[in-house]
Design a protein around this motif. Structure first.
Motif, mmCIF file in Angstrom:
data_model
loop_
_atom_site.group_PDB
_atom_site.id
_atom_site.type_symbol
_atom_site.label_atom_id
_atom_site.label_comp_id
_atom_site.label_asym_id
_atom_site.label_seq_id
_atom_site.Cartn_x
_atom_site.Cartn_y
_atom_site.Cartn_z
ATOM 1 N N GLN A 120 0.830 -1.201 0.000
ATOM 2 C CA GLN A 120 0.000 0.000 0.000
ATOM 3 C C GLN A 120 0.865 1.251 0.000
ATOM 4 O OE1 GLN A 120 -3.130 -0.199 -0.445
ATOM 5 N NE2 GLN A 120 -3.740 1.939 -0.233
ATOM 6 N N PHE A 121 1.978 1.218 0.735
ATOM 7 C CA PHE A 121 2.910 2.340 0.774
ATOM 8 C C PHE A 121 3.481 2.607 -0.617
ATOM 9 C CE2 PHE A 121 7.252 4.022 1.510
ATOM 10 C CZ PHE A 121 6.926 5.170 2.199
ATOM 11 N N LYS A 122 3.828 1.546 -1.331
ATOM 12 C CA LYS A 122 4.344 1.698 -2.688
ATOM 13 C C LYS A 122 3.281 2.292 -3.610
ATOM 14 C CE LYS A 122 7.666 -2.138 -2.420
ATOM 15 N NZ LYS A 122 8.005 -3.483 -2.946
ATOM 16 N N ALA A 123 2.037 1.802 -3.456
ATOM 17 C CA ALA A 123 0.953 2.300 -4.303
ATOM 18 C C ALA A 123 0.683 3.781 -4.039
ATOM 19 C CB ALA A 123 -0.320 1.469 -4.050
ATOM 20 N N VAL A 124 0.742 4.175 -2.778
ATOM 21 C CA VAL A 124 0.521 5.581 -2.411
ATOM 22 C C VAL A 124 1.604 6.466 -3.013
ATOM 23 C CG1 VAL A 124 0.595 7.182 -0.458
ATOM 24 C CG2 VAL A 124 -0.794 5.119 -0.317
ATOM 25 N N ASN A 125 2.852 6.010 -2.964
ATOM 26 C CA ASN A 125 3.954 6.785 -3.542
ATOM 27 C C ASN A 125 3.815 6.901 -5.056
ATOM 28 O OD1 ASN A 125 6.255 7.696 -1.671
ATOM 29 N ND2 ASN A 125 5.742 5.692 -0.876
ATOM 30 N N GLN A 126 3.416 5.806 -5.704
ATOM 31 C CA GLN A 126 3.265 5.827 -7.157
ATOM 32 C C GLN A 126 2.125 6.760 -7.565
ATOM 33 O OE1 GLN A 126 1.896 2.179 -9.283
ATOM 34 N NE2 GLN A 126 3.744 2.431 -10.504
ATOM 35 N N ALA A 127 1.025 6.708 -6.812
ATOM 36 C CA ALA A 127 -0.109 7.578 -7.117
ATOM 37 C C ALA A 127 0.266 9.043 -6.918
ATOM 38 C CB ALA A 127 -1.295 7.202 -6.228
ATOM 39 N N ASN A 128 0.990 9.332 -5.865
ATOM 40 C CA ASN A 128 1.387 10.714 -5.606
ATOM 41 C C ASN A 128 2.366 11.213 -6.662
ATOM 42 O OD1 ASN A 128 1.658 13.132 -3.737
ATOM 43 N ND2 ASN A 128 3.776 12.443 -3.834
ATOM 44 N N ASP A 129 3.249 10.341 -7.109
ATOM 45 C CA ASP A 129 4.203 10.745 -8.150
ATOM 46 C C ASP A 129 3.471 11.211 -9.396
ATOM 47 O OD1 ASP A 129 6.756 10.940 -9.558
ATOM 48 O OD2 ASP A 129 6.107 9.145 -10.608
ATOM 49 N N LEU A 130 2.385 10.550 -9.734
ATOM 50 C CA LEU A 130 1.643 10.921 -10.934
ATOM 51 C C LEU A 130 0.794 12.165 -10.705
ATOM 52 C CD1 LEU A 130 0.002 8.489 -13.430
ATOM 53 C CD2 LEU A 130 -1.191 10.563 -12.766
ATOM 54 N N LEU A 131 0.045 12.198 -9.607
ATOM 55 C CA LEU A 131 -0.904 13.296 -9.391
ATOM 56 C C LEU A 131 -0.236 14.583 -8.914
ATOM 57 C CD1 LEU A 131 -3.975 11.476 -7.795
ATOM 58 C CD2 LEU A 131 -3.504 11.983 -10.196
ATOM 59 N N SER A 132 0.944 14.483 -8.299
ATOM 60 C CA SER A 132 1.630 15.697 -7.848
ATOM 61 C C SER A 132 2.329 16.411 -8.991
ATOM 62 C CB SER A 132 2.657 15.351 -6.758
ATOM 63 O OG SER A 132 3.675 14.512 -7.273
ATOM 64 N N ASP A 133 2.477 15.735 -10.112
ATOM 65 C CA ASP A 133 3.071 16.334 -11.311
ATOM 66 C C ASP A 133 1.927 16.801 -12.206
ATOM 67 O OD1 ASP A 133 4.133 16.636 -13.987
ATOM 68 O OD2 ASP A 133 5.923 15.577 -13.310
ATOM 69 N N THR A 134 1.740 18.109 -12.326
ATOM 70 C CA THR A 134 0.582 18.640 -13.045
ATOM 71 C C THR A 134 0.541 18.180 -14.504
ATOM 72 O OG1 THR A 134 1.837 20.667 -13.474
ATOM 73 C CG2 THR A 134 0.366 20.663 -11.572
ATOM 74 N N GLU A 135 1.716 18.050 -15.125
ATOM 75 C CA GLU A 135 1.738 17.609 -16.526
ATOM 76 C C GLU A 135 1.329 16.142 -16.646
ATOM 77 O OE1 GLU A 135 4.836 17.152 -20.298
ATOM 78 O OE2 GLU A 135 5.457 18.205 -18.483
ATOM 79 N N LYS A 136 1.896 15.290 -15.760
ATOM 80 C CA LYS A 136 1.520 13.877 -15.784
ATOM 81 C C LYS A 136 0.032 13.703 -15.466
ATOM 82 C CE LYS A 136 5.899 11.637 -14.507
ATOM 83 N NZ LYS A 136 6.549 10.782 -13.480
ATOM 84 N N ARG A 137 -0.440 14.476 -14.491
ATOM 85 C CA ARG A 137 -1.847 14.354 -14.094
ATOM 86 C C ARG A 137 -2.761 14.698 -15.253
ATOM 87 N NH1 ARG A 137 -4.728 17.396 -8.896
ATOM 88 N NH2 ARG A 137 -6.852 16.666 -9.311
ATOM 89 N N ALA A 138 -2.438 15.776 -15.980
ATOM 90 C CA ALA A 138 -3.261 16.185 -17.120
ATOM 91 C C ALA A 138 -3.238 15.116 -18.215
ATOM 92 C CB ALA A 138 -2.771 17.522 -17.670
ATOM 93 N N ARG A 139 -2.075 14.528 -18.452
ATOM 94 C CA ARG A 139 -1.974 13.494 -19.487
ATOM 95 C C ARG A 139 -2.734 12.240 -19.076
ATOM 96 N NH1 ARG A 139 3.437 11.856 -21.762
ATOM 97 N NH2 ARG A 139 2.037 11.248 -23.460
ATOM 98 N N PHE A 140 -2.714 11.905 -17.787
ATOM 99 C CA PHE A 140 -3.485 10.748 -17.313
ATOM 100 C C PHE A 140 -4.978 11.000 -17.478
ATOM 101 C CE2 PHE A 140 -5.867 8.695 -13.871
ATOM 102 C CZ PHE A 140 -5.592 7.359 -14.138
ATOM 103 N N ASP A 141 -5.420 12.212 -17.116
ATOM 104 C CA ASP A 141 -6.844 12.545 -17.243
ATOM 105 C C ASP A 141 -7.295 12.495 -18.699
ATOM 106 O OD1 ASP A 141 -6.973 12.888 -14.530
ATOM 107 O OD2 ASP A 141 -6.865 15.078 -14.581
ATOM 108 N N ARG A 142 -6.396 12.806 -19.618
ATOM 109 C CA ARG A 142 -6.744 12.745 -21.048
ATOM 110 C C ARG A 142 -6.606 11.345 -21.626
ATOM 111 N NH1 ARG A 142 -3.561 17.652 -21.223
ATOM 112 N NH2 ARG A 142 -1.817 16.456 -22.112
ATOM 113 N N GLY A 143 -6.108 10.412 -20.816
ATOM 114 C CA GLY A 143 -5.967 9.035 -21.283
ATOM 115 C C GLY A 143 -4.711 8.788 -22.087
ATOM 116 N N GLU A 144 -3.738 9.706 -22.032
ATOM 117 C CA GLU A 144 -2.514 9.547 -22.812
ATOM 118 C C GLU A 144 -1.513 8.627 -22.133
ATOM 119 O OE1 GLU A 144 -1.044 13.459 -23.466
ATOM 120 O OE2 GLU A 144 -2.820 14.133 -24.583
ATOM 121 N N ILE A 145 -1.537 8.552 -20.792
ATOM 122 C CA ILE A 145 -0.666 7.644 -20.057
ATOM 123 C C ILE A 145 -1.515 6.859 -19.073
ATOM 124 C CG2 ILE A 145 1.400 9.073 -20.287
ATOM 125 C CD1 ILE A 145 0.916 10.105 -17.455
#
Length: 301
Positions: A46-71
């Motif tokens: 769970q700790f690993k999953a939390v870190n991975q999720a934060n890595d994506l959502l704390s990066d505004t560019e990655k978060r936007a690309r995830f929301d658009r379905g690009e990554i």
């Protein structure tokens, strides 16, 4: 197994602000931290999953690309034609089968079609996937209170047995994450390496507490020094210093030592150390007892 939806992992909605994401991450990272859950494989995952999720959502560019379905939730590119998140099958061919040289309703693929198809898998003469950044790696690191206040260099051991020196900036807070560029997994097809994401846990200290950049401690002084005043040695995070105790001090008196709190970093100034006095009488000697028996205080406050 594919990574879980990062919004679900952190328990936030898609409309959550970056501050909401940061607060949710810190709360969960502390809850599932390996130091607080020794030998707990579920908490470790769970700790690993939390870190991975934060890595994506704390990066505004990655978060936007995830929301658009690009990554995807792991930050990897989604290739058109394979359904993305939840889709399936081939969607990349606009016209189905093309008639081949021999004609007929069920004609063979043309050379271009075959080239496109093999190109999707990175083979043949078609288009190949370009260089991709390597995956990030998550680690945890415990540091002492004084190292967090003054700054230090700590070493963590990687899974392959090698060591990595981590520079701890002065003033780092419990649950804060450090990013070491290029210290993660190697890139794909010449792409850059991923990053090392290090979640820091600050151990409590028996002497000091912290509020922002200021530190607080309680100092025991003897009755004579409290009444008459005098010089007293005070422990500080940067070494002991002499402090003047004003005459007539009482328990609860608070004194300030400028510049002895959290050390400066970047544009943030150094903090202060606040010392609260606590009068310690100890065992009274005969002379003090005799004086007190014949002494009538002017006030009883």
């Amino acid at each position: 197994m594919s990574a879980r939806n990062p919004y679900e992992v952190l328990g936030v909605t898609k409309s959550a602000s970056q501050d909401d994401v940061r607060k949710a991450y810190r709360k969960l990272a502390k809850k599932y931290h390996p130091d607080l859950n020794p030998n707990d494989k579920v908490a470790e995952e769970q700790f690993k999953a939390v870190n991975q999720a934060n890595d994506l959502l704390s990066d505004t560019e990655k978060r936007a690309r995830f929301d658009r379905g690009e990554i995807d939730a792991e930050g990897q590119e989604r290739h058109p034609g394979f359904g993305g998140a939840g889709g399936g099958g081939f969607h990349g061919f606009q016209g189905g089968f093309r008639p081949g040289a021999g004609g007929g309703a069920g004609g063979a693929f043309s050379e271009d079609d075959l080239s496109d198809l093999f190109g999707m898998f990175g083979g043949g003469r078609g288009r190949r996937a370009g260089p991709r950044k390597g995956a990030d790696r998550s680690y945890s690191l415990s540091v002492s209170f004084l190292d967090a206040v003054n700054g230090a260099t700590s070493r963590i051991t990687l899974p392959d047995g090698s060591a990595l020196d981590v520079k701890i900036p002065p003033g780092i807070e419990d649950g804060q994450m450090l990013r070491l560029r290029g210290k993660g997994e190697a890139g794909v097809q010449g792409g850059p390496s991923g990053d090392a994401l290090i979640t820091v846990t600050v151990k409590p200290d028996a002497t000091y507490t912290r509020q922002g950049t200021d530190l607080y401690e309680t100092l025991s002084v003897d009755l004579k020094t409290a009444v008459l005043g005098g010089s007293f040695t005070v422990p500080t995070p940067t070494g002991p210093v002499k402090m003047n105790i004003p005459a007539g001090s009482d328990s609860g008196t608070k004194l300030r030592l400028r510049g002895r709190g959290v050390q400066a970093h970047g544009t943030r100034p150094v903090g202060n150390l606040y010392v609260t006095l606590q009068i310690k009488i100890g065992k009274p000697d005969a002379a003090l007892e005799k004086f007190l028996k014949g002494w009538t205080p002017e006030t009883t406050a």
